[in-house]
Design an enzyme around this catalytic site. Structure first.
Site, short mmCIF file in Angstrom:
data_model
loop_
_atom_site.label_atom_id
_atom_site.label_comp_id
_atom_site.label_asym_id
_atom_site.label_seq_id
_atom_site.Cartn_x
_atom_site.Cartn_y
_atom_site.Cartn_z
N GLU A 75 28.87 37.09 30.22
CA GLU A 75 28.73 37.58 28.85
C GLU A 75 29.79 36.92 27.97
OE1 GLU A 75 28.98 41.67 29.92
OE2 GLU A 75 26.96 41.58 30.76
N GLU A 96 23.81 42.77 34.22
CA GLU A 96 24.64 42.46 35.39
C GLU A 96 23.85 42.35 36.69
OE1 GLU A 96 25.59 44.43 32.97
OE2 GLU A 96 27.47 43.58 32.26
N GLN A 124 32.48 40.72 32.90
CA GLN A 124 33.43 40.92 31.80
C GLN A 124 34.62 41.80 32.25
OE1 GLN A 124 31.52 41.95 27.98
NE2 GLN A 124 32.30 39.95 27.44
N PHE A 125 34.31 42.87 32.96
CA PHE A 125 35.34 43.72 33.58
C PHE A 125 34.74 44.25 34.88
CE2 PHE A 125 36.88 43.82 29.27
CZ PHE A 125 38.26 43.88 29.41
N HIS A 136 37.72 50.03 32.21
CA HIS A 136 38.23 48.67 32.08
C HIS A 136 39.43 48.43 33.00
CE1 HIS A 136 35.68 48.76 28.58
NE2 HIS A 136 35.93 47.50 28.31
#
Ligand SMILES: Cc1ncc(C[n+]2csc(CCOP(=O)(O)OP(=O)(O)O)c2C)c(N)n1
Lengths: 330, 371
Positions: free
Chosen positions: A30, A61, A83-84, A130
């Site tokens: 992303e 994902e 991304q995380f 996160h």
């Protein structure tokens, strides 16, 4: 010309070297294309190698991981960025259910040499989900290798080793360390072998094993402890590879020191430390001078910023644990 | 590209491609694919073979000689219809788990399919020159895998197309949309097939979705989509042939709904009688794809009862020989459970292998009943 880089720049450097060396390397995630990802780890790659080899992926994902499986068994070397870590659970189905199994299911015909990179861990004052550190899930999965570098040198070398590997590799990048410090690293291609730990310092009285962001915390804790206790020396090992892991280096060290402390921020139960302690117990029982010990996160939902300090090991907590282990009497 | 089917038959109006009626009479000569009698007979033989294999496997499964399996009975026209036009060694088949007829068509040896259902991983290894992934149990993910394979085909410019398939139930999985969305974004050479056999185990179509058909599910992500009579070999073949051409020429993916019916049980441990309306089943029997193509061949004067009898006999013999082979070869040595986890055994695996080897040498009876 060696370069002086921080961890996140070492990621970019590794990907650049890999894309230059192997034209079948494809990088996506992303925002990973134009912008270079939220941490800018893939910055500049699209401009240099084109949209076909470095691109933005739609937010999907489950697809990312499945796509990489198809790409890899048909000859490409995909390097996927999540991304995380905590936002990538939908990819688990493909990672655990297919990526780790395809080689075995096809008796070697279709290996899936995928690399999945993900920022992991806390200490960055981020939003919920996160700051996860769930590496044990991946390490628990047959067919998958897991690494977690803590320095720019290792970051570049391990990512290149991961891309070069015939097996799927998950690369955990401690978010807290992305820009924490810089290091001089060699230019061009080199690898850090998957499965080899790194001895940060030698010592005789206690072996401390850690990885990721806690390498820095452990260094601080040990420095402060050794200042106050000049008669004691502590051996510090950065695991670097979580699966396979360097059992030999750790066991040799424990045989010398007789004591072990494992440090990580991940949840305590069923964790990397569980595995290390169980294995060292099997191999080194008669050398032990104290119970094998650990300093980890608790078995809790990772707290938001306000409570994060309760969860993550920090130098003070680690130092207290070091003292406990060294003061232990049967 | 000029098309005869895509963007002509509109799924939003629930239009369906039909080329042959249920008695095998051709409805639309102009749209019929250009196939020789020899090719049609070859396709028919594959359909017949798969049907007989299903029957045989049902029998041996009840004897406990097969763990379980999921039959293609009733769906042979779809499966042979989409697998027959694939180019061997170039195109890819990315299956679900109910694809017996398609596996045979792409060149998967029957003995492998049987080994798989006996619980032996060697069964899911396709031989050289057959680009087929193993049966996929996690529903939905085959759409992503096929998309990745297609990405690599386009990237390497090797010209192959990936074809993947799932059921009507599988189209409720988010990953199928994710994959179609991505495939269209990158205009990848991948054909998404859904064999809509009306049931997902005991869940009927009406409890899976309110969509008027499956094909409309591609429209939201911009993928040309089409519904075809899945019990009509010619309709499926013709549409897939066009879709392959379309995808191969860089126009991107296609979604094809094969409107069919599952005549058998979901799996060998399922009893459809408890949930399936009898009249629906009886009606479906009148549309059996095998009878339809057979009638077509008889009407054409290229097939008859005597040929059928001879074929059945030959195929039964073949099936039973393949099964004998699989049964005799279903076991493998201990090292094979350790050998294919990584390219090279990790130190942990090496250690565990040594331990297991010593143990099983000492206690061979611990291997259990199957050896
Ligand atoms: C992700 C996932 N969830 C659940 C299952 C269990 N399961 C196996 S078959 C099936 C029904 C599938 O129905 P459909 O997609 O219509 O295909 P069909 O079996 O009718 O060919 C289910 C729920 C599975 N295999 N994978």
């Amino acid at each position: 010309m060696p370069k002086i880089l921080n961890n996140v720049k070492a990621v970019s450097e590794a990907l650049d070297v890999a894309m230059d060396k192997w034209k079948e390397v494809v990088v996506y995630g992303e925002d990973a294309g134009f912008e270079g990802g939220v941490f800018r780890a893939t910055e500049g790659l699209q401009a240099k190698y084109g949209e076909e080899r470095c691109f933005d992926a739609p937010i999907s994902e489950a697809l990312f991981a499945g796509l990489a499986i198809g790409m890899s068994l048909n000859g490409l070397k995909p390097v996927v960025e999540l991304q995380f870590e905590g936002l990538g659970w939908a990819s688990l189905q493909n990672i655990l259910g297919h990526m780790g199994r395809m080689r075995n299911r096809t008796r070697g015909k279709y290996p899936t040499p995928v690399v999945i990179r993900m920022p992991m861990g806390g200490g960055i004052r981020a939003l919920e989900l996160h700051s996860e550190a769930m590496e044990a899930i991946y390490a628990h999965t047959p067919g998958i290798k897991v690494v977690c570098p803590s320095t720019p040198y290792d970051t570049k070398g391990l990512i290149l080793a991961a891309i070069d590997s015939p097996d799927p590799v998950i690369v955990f990048e401690p978010t807290k360390l992305y820009r924490a410090f810089k290091q001089e690293i060699p230019d061009g291609f080199y690898t850090v072998p998957i499965g080899e730990a790194f001895k940060i310092q030698e010592g005789n009285d206690l072996t401390v094993v850690t990885y990721g962001a806690q390498t820095v915390d452990c260094q601080k804790a040990i420095e402060s402890f050794e200042e106050k206790n000049p008669d004691k020396t502590i051996e510090l090992i950065d695991l670097r590879s979580l699966k396979p892991w360097d059992k030999k280096m750790i066991c040799d060290s424990v045989k010398k020191t007789g004591r072990l402390l494992v440090v990580h921020e991940a949840i305590k139960s069923f964790s990397i430390s569980s595995e290390i302690i169980a294995s060292v117990n099997e191999e080194c029982f008669e050398y032990l001078k104290a119970p094998l010990s650990r300093c980890t996160g608790y078995d809790i939902v990772i707290p938001f910023d306000s409570g994060e300090g309760y969860h993550q090991p920090n130098p003070i907590r680690i130092q207290a644990k070091i003292e406990d282990v060294l003061n232990y009497k049967f | 590209m000029k098309t005869k089917f895509l963007n002509v038959f509109d799924p939003l109006k629930n239009q369906r491609v039909e080329l042959m009626d249920k008695n095998g009479k051709v409805l639309n000569e102009k749209l019929m694919p250009k196939l020789s009698d020899k090719q049609v007979i070859e396709a028919y033989k594959l359909m017949n073979l798969s049907r007989r294999q299903d029957e045989f496997q049902n029998k041996v499964q009840r004897q406990g000689r097969l763990l379980s399996f999921l039959s293609s009975t009733g769906q042979e026209a779809s499966e042979v219809g989409y697998a027959y036009p694939l180019i061997k060694g170039k195109d890819w088949f990315v299956p679900g788990y109910r694809n017996n007829a398609a596996w045979l068509t792409v060149g998967m040896p029957m003995r492998n399919i049987m080994l798989y259902w006996m619980g032996n991983e060697y069964g899911s290894k396709s031989p050289e020159g057959v680009n087929s992934l193993p049966p996929n149990i996690i529903i939905g993910s085959q759409y992503s895998h096929a998309t990745g394979i297609a990405f690599a085909e386009k990237f390497k410019k090797t010209g192959g197309v990936a074809l993947t398939t799932t059921g009507d139930g599988g189209m409720s999985e988010g990953e199928t949309y994710e994959a179609m969305n991505f495939a269209k974004l990158h205009e990848l050479p991948v054909i998404f097939v859904c064999e809509n056999n009306k049931w997902a185990i005991s869940t009927p179509y009406a409890k899976s979705t309110k969509a008027i058909n499956i094909a409309v599910k591609g429209i939201g992500v911009g993928v040309p989509s089409i519904k075809v009579d899945g019990n009509d070999f010619f309709a499926v073949y013709a549409v897939v042939e066009e879709a392959l051409d379309y995808a191969r020429n860089g126009n991107g993916p296609v979604l094809i709904e094969c409107d069919t019916y599952r005549l058998g049980a979901h799996s060998s441990s399922d009893n459809p009688k408890i949930y399936r309306p009898e009249d629906e089943f009886q009606d479906a029997l009148t549309k059996d794809p095998l009878i339809r193509i057979k009638n077509y061949l008889i009407n054409k004067g290229v097939w008859d009862d005597k040929k059928q009898e001879k074929l059945d006999k030959e195929q039964d013999e073949f099936i039973s020989n393949e099964f004998d082979y699989a049964e005799k070869n279903k076991n493998y040595p201990l090292e094979d459970v350790f050998n294919f986890i990584y390219a090279e055994k990790t130190p942990e695996l090496e250690e565990q292998y040594k331990e297991a080897k010593e143990f099983f040498e000492k206690y061979p009876e611990a291997k259990g009943g199957h050896h």
